[in-house]
Motif scaffolding. Structure first.
Motif, mmCIF file in Angstrom:
data_model
loop_
_atom_site.group_PDB
_atom_site.id
_atom_site.type_symbol
_atom_site.label_atom_id
_atom_site.label_comp_id
_atom_site.label_asym_id
_atom_site.label_seq_id
_atom_site.Cartn_x
_atom_site.Cartn_y
_atom_site.Cartn_z
ATOM 1 N N GLY A 49 0.759 -1.118 0.103
ATOM 2 C CA GLY A 49 0.021 -0.025 0.225
ATOM 3 C C GLY A 49 0.840 1.358 0.110
ATOM 4 O O GLY A 49 2.012 1.305 0.183
ATOM 5 N N PRO A 50 0.179 2.421 -0.227
ATOM 6 C CA PRO A 50 0.863 3.746 -0.232
ATOM 7 C C PRO A 50 1.578 4.068 0.793
ATOM 8 O O PRO A 50 2.802 4.856 0.960
ATOM 9 C CB PRO A 50 -0.194 4.711 -0.433
ATOM 10 C CG PRO A 50 -1.299 3.729 -1.183
ATOM 11 C CD PRO A 50 -1.217 2.577 -0.536
ATOM 12 N N ASN A 51 1.071 3.755 2.098
ATOM 13 C CA ASN A 51 1.906 4.056 3.300
ATOM 14 C C ASN A 51 2.919 2.953 3.887
ATOM 15 O O ASN A 51 3.299 3.313 4.911
ATOM 16 C CB ASN A 51 0.640 4.218 4.521
ATOM 17 C CG ASN A 51 -0.486 5.209 4.065
ATOM 18 O OD1 ASN A 51 -0.007 6.332 3.527
ATOM 19 N ND2 ASN A 51 -1.564 5.050 4.354
ATOM 20 N N ALA A 52 3.159 2.046 2.986
ATOM 21 C CA ALA A 52 4.042 1.004 3.462
ATOM 22 C C ALA A 52 5.680 1.668 3.493
ATOM 23 O O ALA A 52 5.848 2.365 2.695
ATOM 24 C CB ALA A 52 4.206 -0.256 2.649
ATOM 25 N N ARG A 53 6.567 1.231 4.408
ATOM 26 C CA ARG A 53 7.792 1.844 4.687
ATOM 27 C C ARG A 53 8.806 0.624 4.759
ATOM 28 O O ARG A 53 8.398 -0.389 5.326
ATOM 29 C CB ARG A 53 7.778 2.753 5.626
ATOM 30 C CG ARG A 53 7.072 4.121 5.486
ATOM 31 C CD ARG A 53 7.795 4.945 4.255
ATOM 32 N NE ARG A 53 6.877 6.106 4.268
ATOM 33 C CZ ARG A 53 5.710 6.273 3.320
ATOM 34 N NH1 ARG A 53 5.130 5.327 2.803
ATOM 35 N NH2 ARG A 53 5.268 7.366 3.239
ATOM 36 N N PRO A 54 9.964 0.828 4.383
ATOM 37 C CA PRO A 54 10.915 -0.472 4.648
ATOM 38 C C PRO A 54 11.134 -0.491 6.110
ATOM 39 O O PRO A 54 10.724 0.464 6.947
ATOM 40 C CB PRO A 54 12.078 0.411 4.040
ATOM 41 C CG PRO A 54 11.851 1.341 2.899
ATOM 42 C CD PRO A 54 10.560 1.692 3.584
ATOM 43 N N ASP B 120 2.933 -3.685 -5.488
ATOM 44 C CA ASP B 120 2.680 -3.692 -4.252
ATOM 45 C C ASP B 120 2.518 -2.561 -3.363
ATOM 46 O O ASP B 120 2.072 -2.646 -2.099
ATOM 47 C CB ASP B 120 3.550 -4.682 -3.599
ATOM 48 C CG ASP B 120 3.714 -6.124 -4.389
ATOM 49 O OD1 ASP B 120 2.771 -6.303 -4.996
ATOM 50 O OD2 ASP B 120 4.973 -6.775 -4.147
ATOM 51 N N CYS B 121 2.728 -1.536 -3.947
ATOM 52 C CA CYS B 121 2.855 -0.060 -3.271
ATOM 53 C C CYS B 121 1.252 0.199 -3.323
ATOM 54 O O CYS B 121 1.258 1.714 -3.092
ATOM 55 C CB CYS B 121 3.953 0.763 -3.593
ATOM 56 S SG CYS B 121 3.766 1.267 -5.150
ATOM 57 N N ARG C 204 11.960 3.619 -2.351
ATOM 58 C CA ARG C 204 11.464 2.763 -1.085
ATOM 59 C C ARG C 204 10.904 1.236 -1.748
ATOM 60 O O ARG C 204 11.079 0.422 -1.003
ATOM 61 C CB ARG C 204 9.897 3.183 -0.450
ATOM 62 C CG ARG C 204 10.285 4.548 0.416
ATOM 63 C CD ARG C 204 9.012 4.727 1.138
ATOM 64 N NE ARG C 204 7.815 5.048 0.305
ATOM 65 C CZ ARG C 204 7.287 6.171 0.208
ATOM 66 N NH1 ARG C 204 8.071 7.289 0.306
ATOM 67 N NH2 ARG C 204 5.977 6.356 -0.680
ATOM 68 N N ASN C 205 10.453 1.343 -2.948
ATOM 69 C CA ASN C 205 10.033 0.089 -3.757
ATOM 70 C C ASN C 205 11.228 -0.975 -3.759
ATOM 71 O O ASN C 205 11.170 -1.952 -3.471
ATOM 72 C CB ASN C 205 9.449 0.179 -4.802
ATOM 73 C CG ASN C 205 7.771 0.704 -4.714
ATOM 74 O OD1 ASN C 205 7.429 0.211 -3.636
ATOM 75 N ND2 ASN C 205 7.418 1.066 -5.730
#
Length: 596
Positions: free
Chosen positions: A323-328, A479-480, A548-549
């Motif tokens: 999703g858009p809010n996912a982070r490493p 996946d983002c 990030r991706n």
């Protein structure tokens, strides 16, 4: 200005740049999709909430007014995309997620062919109010990933699946088959999963299949014959293989192909890899290289690369990295004062498994095998990336347990349908050439890709479609939760659309208008149109997302999603083995003491 003058004026403006032939309207439609200005005006037009589960497949009808969708709710729905009303729907007899659905005939919206996670293929009459299944085929063993129709033929279709077969069905010859693992309709057989395929619309005899070993295989379908048609398939398999190729740097990797798409002119093919990126190949450049399919033995061995150690396990249903809010993970550790309970639990479970699998007592109980053999198999299998997972809720075929049963019969994992791909052996696989077409890795070419498109993330789900947008652009889900659009020739990212709260799996451009339909983990279909007043694309925000991706793609390669039952059974089985090994170890120590 009179009404007639106004109408003529509009026609003149419309036709002025496209007066070189009789295909003025088609040229205008194409130029709309090739316009970067219109592309960067794309925004959400309507969200169609017609399903109660993840929407895995979309298909426009030939007129472009209705779209067919299939979902985890086992329903097929046809929706009018301009009135936003449901035209037809069927609750099918599928028992698992519907992965692919197509209109069987180009000019008839009433008959649909679909496939699902339990391997069932249905031909459904959408006009019937009751159960409209006209034909049922249970030939595939395990998940059936994709169905494809044949242009200009309303009686035939193809399917591919986890059992490594591509099948050709002709409804004029038979309309049902309830025999599991039937070989009557097989035209191609391979030792691994066939995860996707595509038919060249300009040359319908060309069939491309994507496999779980990073390889795309191109066939002349006219040379493929089924047993039900009275032929001998084994005599035609090799003659029909035009070529087999993979992307550069992936010839020794085992990355699943998640999407294949021929360009509108049939000259190029777009290939999307799980845990990797998107590549463009020229069909003519590939097919002109002859493929050597000679074999000196009836059996071959396919060696797979050993996988790195486990870094992290993830429970099925955990979408926190999408999703858009996912982070490493590195950013999350900095931002979170206290780690989440689930993350802590999964890390502890990973540590426990790693310690138990590296414990000499466990290795002893596994039969005294060497360190790089069976004792490491669960770790190696579990550390493979999400490329081996189909979807977070998709059941797959059963597989044998990676751990031998002890005399006390610890809990077995062989009946866990969710963990099949997580426990495949990483040892050599022996392939039998007696049935089907089996091409060894030495037969695979690695031609130069015309272009490579990066920035998106394709790892969490088996379905991750890519497509052409007009003649100048290509696009893919991620996946983002975004749709990525690149310039086909330069690979420059030109547009981003936030299209899902988690993952964008399916995207289908309208047959001719500049409209786009997308779907994914959200329970709806999203329609996109060039409605913004001015073009907009934030290149700085896009660059940050791409960075990030890239980091999270590498993290996902070292992470495997498992169901809770898999974790519990594996821990119980390993613990049982350790406890059973203690008396054996004491006996050996006592024997050594007696000898001394």
């Amino acid at each position: 200005m009179s009404k007639m003058t106004s109408k003529n004026f509009f026609r003149n403006v419309r036709d002025l740049p496209y007066s070189q032939g009789h295909r003025d309207r088609a040229n205008m439609y194409t130029s709309c999709k090739d316009s970067k200005d219109l592309l960067q005006r794309m925004q959400l037009s309507k969200a169609l909430a017609v399903h109660e589960g993840c929407v895995n497949t979309l298909c426009w009808n030939s007129r472009g007014d209705c779209i067919l969708s299939g979902s985890d709710d086992q329903r097929l729905v046809i929706t009018d995309c301009f009135t936003h009303k449901i035209v037809a729907e069927q609750k099918t007899v599928h028992k698992a997620n519907i992965f692919s659905a197509k209109y069987l005939a180009e000019n008839d919206d009433s008959v649909v062919v679909s496939c699902s996670g339990e391997g069932l293929i249905l031909v459904t009459d959408m006009t019937r109010k009751d159960m409209g299944q006209r034909s049922i085929f249970k030939c595939h063993y395990g998940t059936t990933y994709n169905v494809q129709t044949v242009p200009g033929d309303c009686n035939t279709f193809l399917s591919c699946g986890e059992d490594g077969t591509v099948r050709f069905f002709d409804l004029r010859q038979r309309s049902n088959c309830l025999q599991s693992s039937c070989n009557e309709d097989v035209i191609v057989s391979w030792e691994g999963a066939v995860t996707t395929m595509a038919v060249n619309q300009m040359r319908p005899f060309q069939l491309a299949i994507g496999c779980s070993d990073s390889t795309v295989r191109l066939f002349d379908r006219r040379m493929l014959v089924t047993k039900s048609a009275g032929g001998k398939p084994e005599e035609h398999f090799r003659k029909s293989a035009l070529c087999a190729f993979t992307a550069p740097d992936l010839e020794n990797a085992l990355y699943r192909v998640t999407s294949l798409k021929f360009s509108p002119n049939g000259e190029d093919i777009l290939v999307s890899y799980s845990a990797d990126y998107l590549y463009l190949f020229n069909v003519n450049e590939i097919a002109c290289n002859a493929l050597d399919t000679s074999s000196s033995s009836s059996t071959r061995k396919l060696n797979s690369k050993s996988a790195p150690p486990i870094k992290r396990l993830r429970l099925r249903g955990d979408w926190s990295d999408t999703g858009p809010n996912a982070r490493p993970e590195s950013e999350e550790q900095i931002s979170q004062v206290r780690p989440t309970l689930q993350a802590t639990l999964m890390q502890r479970m990973t540590d426990v498994l790693a310690r138990m699998l590296n414990d000499p007592a466990t290795r002893l109980a596994l039969g005294g095998v060497s360190d790089n053999q069976r004792a490491d198999r669960p770790m190696a299998a579990a550390s493979q990336s999400e490329e081996n997972a189909i979807s977070e809720s998709a059941p797959v075929r059963e597989s044998s347990s990676p751990l031998p049963s002890s005399s006390s019969a610890g809990p077995s994992m062989s009946d866990d349908r969710d963990s099949d791909d997580l426990i495949d052996s990483d040892e050599e696989k022996v392939v039998n050439d007696d049935v089907g077409l089996h091409l060894s890795r030495t037969d695979v070419m690695t031609p130069c890709a015309r272009q490579k498109y990066v920035g998106h993330r394709n790892a969490r789900t088996m379905i991750k479609e890519a497509s052409f947008w007009g003649d100048n652009y290509v696009m893919s889900g991620s996946d983002c939760g975004h749709v990525f659009v690149w310039d086909k020739n330069t690979a420059e990212l030109v547009m981003l659309m936030e299209a899902d709260k988690h993952v964008v799996n399916s995207l289908q451009p309208h047959p001719y208008l500049p409209l786009l339909a997308t779907s994914g983990i959200d329970h709806d279909i999203k329609l996109w149109a060039p409605m913004a007043e001015t073009p907009f694309f934030d290149i700085l925000d896009a660059d940050r997302l791409m960075v990030r991706n890239k980091i999270m793609l590498q993290e996902t390669r070292d992470t495997i999603t498992v169901p809770a039952s898999f974790m519990i059974r594996m821990l119980a089985c390993l613990n049982q083995i350790r406890r059973g090994s203690r008396p054996l170890a004491r006996q050996r120590r006592q024997a050594s003491a007696d000898l001394s």
